[in-house]
Enzyme design. Structure first.
Site, PDB file in Angstrom:
ATOM      1  CB  THR A  19     -14.220   0.338 -54.596  1.00  0.00           C
ATOM      2  OG1 THR A  19     -13.749   1.623 -55.000  1.00  0.00           O
ATOM      3  CG2 THR A  19     -13.075  -0.660 -54.653  1.00  0.00           C
ATOM      4  CG  HIS A  31     -20.180  -1.772 -52.850  1.00  0.00           C
ATOM      5  ND1 HIS A  31     -19.556  -0.694 -52.272  1.00  0.00           N
ATOM      6  CD2 HIS A  31     -20.578  -1.362 -54.087  1.00  0.00           C
ATOM      7  CE1 HIS A  31     -19.572   0.329 -53.117  1.00  0.00           C
ATOM      8  NE2 HIS A  31     -20.198  -0.044 -54.223  1.00  0.00           N
ATOM      9  CG  HIS A  32     -13.868  -1.047 -50.531  1.00  0.00           C
ATOM     10  ND1 HIS A  32     -13.622  -1.013 -49.166  1.00  0.00           N
ATOM     11  CD2 HIS A  32     -12.642  -1.138 -51.110  1.00  0.00           C
ATOM     12  CE1 HIS A  32     -12.312  -1.082 -48.955  1.00  0.00           C
ATOM     13  NE2 HIS A  32     -11.698  -1.154 -50.109  1.00  0.00           N
ATOM     14  CB  ALA A  33     -20.278   0.637 -49.189  1.00  0.00           C
ATOM     15  CG  ASN A  48     -14.385   0.558 -45.727  1.00  0.00           C
ATOM     16  OD1 ASN A  48     -13.701  -0.137 -46.478  1.00  0.00           O
ATOM     17  ND2 ASN A  48     -15.701   0.663 -45.864  1.00  0.00           N
TER      18      ASN A  48
END
Length: 464
Positions: free
Chosen positions: A24, A139-141, A312
């Site tokens: 993602t 990046h969602h990371a 996150n």
């Protein structure tokens, strides 16, 4: 610098978002009112908090066992700034609509099978010179929407105070509140009861329970289908007028009501008289679960002991909306939405989903955690999120900003919606699989008209 800093293991959620099923990327679209000055943008980013944060200065590396780590490196901004000088054409639009459609189509194309290179830190900025737009791809990371929007806003300044960072303040409303002791006991009992019910629903969704198929349903493999992107433009003031019509309603309640009404309108258009009244359509809503959501001091985000918690830190709630034919009281959508959201707040469902995902990652690893998330997405119909942006007008590299919009790379859902507020406006990015929903512009109009009808009904109620 790279040699003196030891490699840092990825967090469980970071590893999750790197899985092929859930790879993602968050997109933040910022359009300036003036032409883009590339040198000014480069200088602004180079001196911002973005390049002070370890995540934006680290490569993703894997050891011989496939375990992921962050490794500090020197950042070459020229590798991260991608300058697009040509105009992006859209034959179906003209004037201002062509400008917006061009940017939306560019971003829609990025959302499918356009990964970030692991030869550099996992972010980049596309500068669309002819359209005065910067598209940040992160990046969602590296972090969730709250974290990443905050770091991007760290590159911006307020128009009314060029030395000040943007103000991003929201309220917190999770879990049992105060009151007398018997009220607190009642709230705890409700939390346990509804928490059990919603936890069971999560488990069933991951196993076999799924929404009935409609003309907006996605499914396994749809994340690879071509996309279209449209924008629903709402006014925060209109949403405030509507929420006052129902006691203790919130902007989020209004948003969910608008989505419920808008999707019902769209289904009536695509499949009139084909659906049963009250048909449940389930979405996934992303909820920030930080104890503190006030991010005025953005520099706090780069501290290891930050109370705002970088990374996150969000949960998911299953958001049921119901198909209803249009009636004489548009505010019924708001009343139903508020009742449902209040139950979700009492249940602490977002906390449960976060802890469950964390446990699955720790015990079974990212493969099974990603499979769990993928199945839940395939068994629901849409994704929705809401990020609160700056309340005042701001600049990026001295360029006044016209709008800020966010979305993510594609999911198995055929419909994803991301609302971002900025200076009195709230824009919803409506990302669709175009072979399933060929007319996202009409769907965006359904959302806009739904809010207008609710506003008119709210004003009529006040006059009475």
């Amino acid at each position: 610098m790279a040699a003196s800093v030891p490699d840092e293991p990825l967090t469980p959620s970071g590893r999750l978002f790197l899985r092929p099923e859930l790879d993602t990327i968050i997109h933040c679209i910022i359009r300036g009112k003036d032409p883009i000055n590339v040198d000014a943008v480069k200088s602004t980013i180079a001196s911002s908090l973005m390049l002070q944060h370890p995540r934006f200065c680290s490569l993703l590396v894997r050891d011989r066992n496939g375990r992921e780590y962050w490794r500090r490196t020197q950042v070459d901004l020229d590798q991260h700034l991608i300058v697009i000088n040509h105009r992006i054409g859209t034959a179906d639009y003209s004037g201002a609509n062509a400008e917006e459609a061009a940017v939306n189509q560019y971003v829609a194309d990025l959302t499918v099978s356009t990964p970030l290179s692991t030869d550099k830190p996992l972010w980049e900025a596309h500068l669309l010179m002819a359209h005065r737009c910067a598209v940040f791809r992160i990046h969602h990371a590296l972090g969730d929407g709250i974290s990443l929007m905050s770091i991007v806003m760290g590159c911006c300044r307020r128009i009314d105070d060029p030395e000040a960072l943007p103000t991003m303040i929201t309220k917190r409303d999770l879990g049992p509140g105060g009151g007398k002791w018997w009220d607190r006991i009642r709230q705890v009992l409700m939390m346990l009861c509804f928490g059990f019910v919603f936890a069971l629903e999560f488990i069933l969704r991951a196993l076999w329970v799924r929404d009935r198929k409609t003309v907006i349903s996605g499914g396994a493999g749809v994340e690879l289908w071509p996309r279209k992107l449209a924008t629903a433009k709402l006014l925060i003031q209109d949403m405030k007028v509507v929420k006052k019509a129902v006691d203790n309603a919130t902007i989020n309640d209004v948003l969910f009501a608008v989505v419920s009404s808008g999707i019902s309108r769209y289904l009536d258009h695509r499949s009139p008289n084909a659906l049963q009244e009250g048909l449940r359509i389930t979405g996934e809503a992303m909820v920030n679960i930080r104890k503190q959501r006030q991010l005025e001091d953005l520099s706090d985000l780069i501290k290891n002991n930050s109370s705002s918690r970088w990374g996150n830190k969000f949960g998911v709630i299953l958001l049921p909306i119901y198909y209803h034919k249009r009636n004489d009281d548009p505010l019924q959508y708001l009343k139903r939405a508020k009742k449902m959201v209040d139950l979700k707040k009492h249940s602490l469902e977002a906390h449960f989903s976060y802890k469950t995902g964390d446990l699955v990652m720790s015990w079974l690893g990212p493969k099974y955690a990603s499979l769990l998330n993928y199945r839940i997405v395939c068994n629901t119909t849409f994704t929705i999120s809401n990020v609160v942006g700056p309340q005042e007008e701001i600049t990026l590299a001295g360029n006044p900003i016209d709008y800020i919009r966010v979305n993510t790379s594609s999911l198995p859902h055929a419909l994803t919606m991301h609302m971002m507020s900025y200076a009195g406006r709230a824009d919803i990015q409506v990302l669709v699989a175009k072979d399933i929903i060929p007319d996202p512009e009409f769907l965006a109009t359904c959302f806009e008209n739904a809010l207008i009808e609710m506003k008119e009904a709210a004003l009529a109620t006040v006059k009475k």
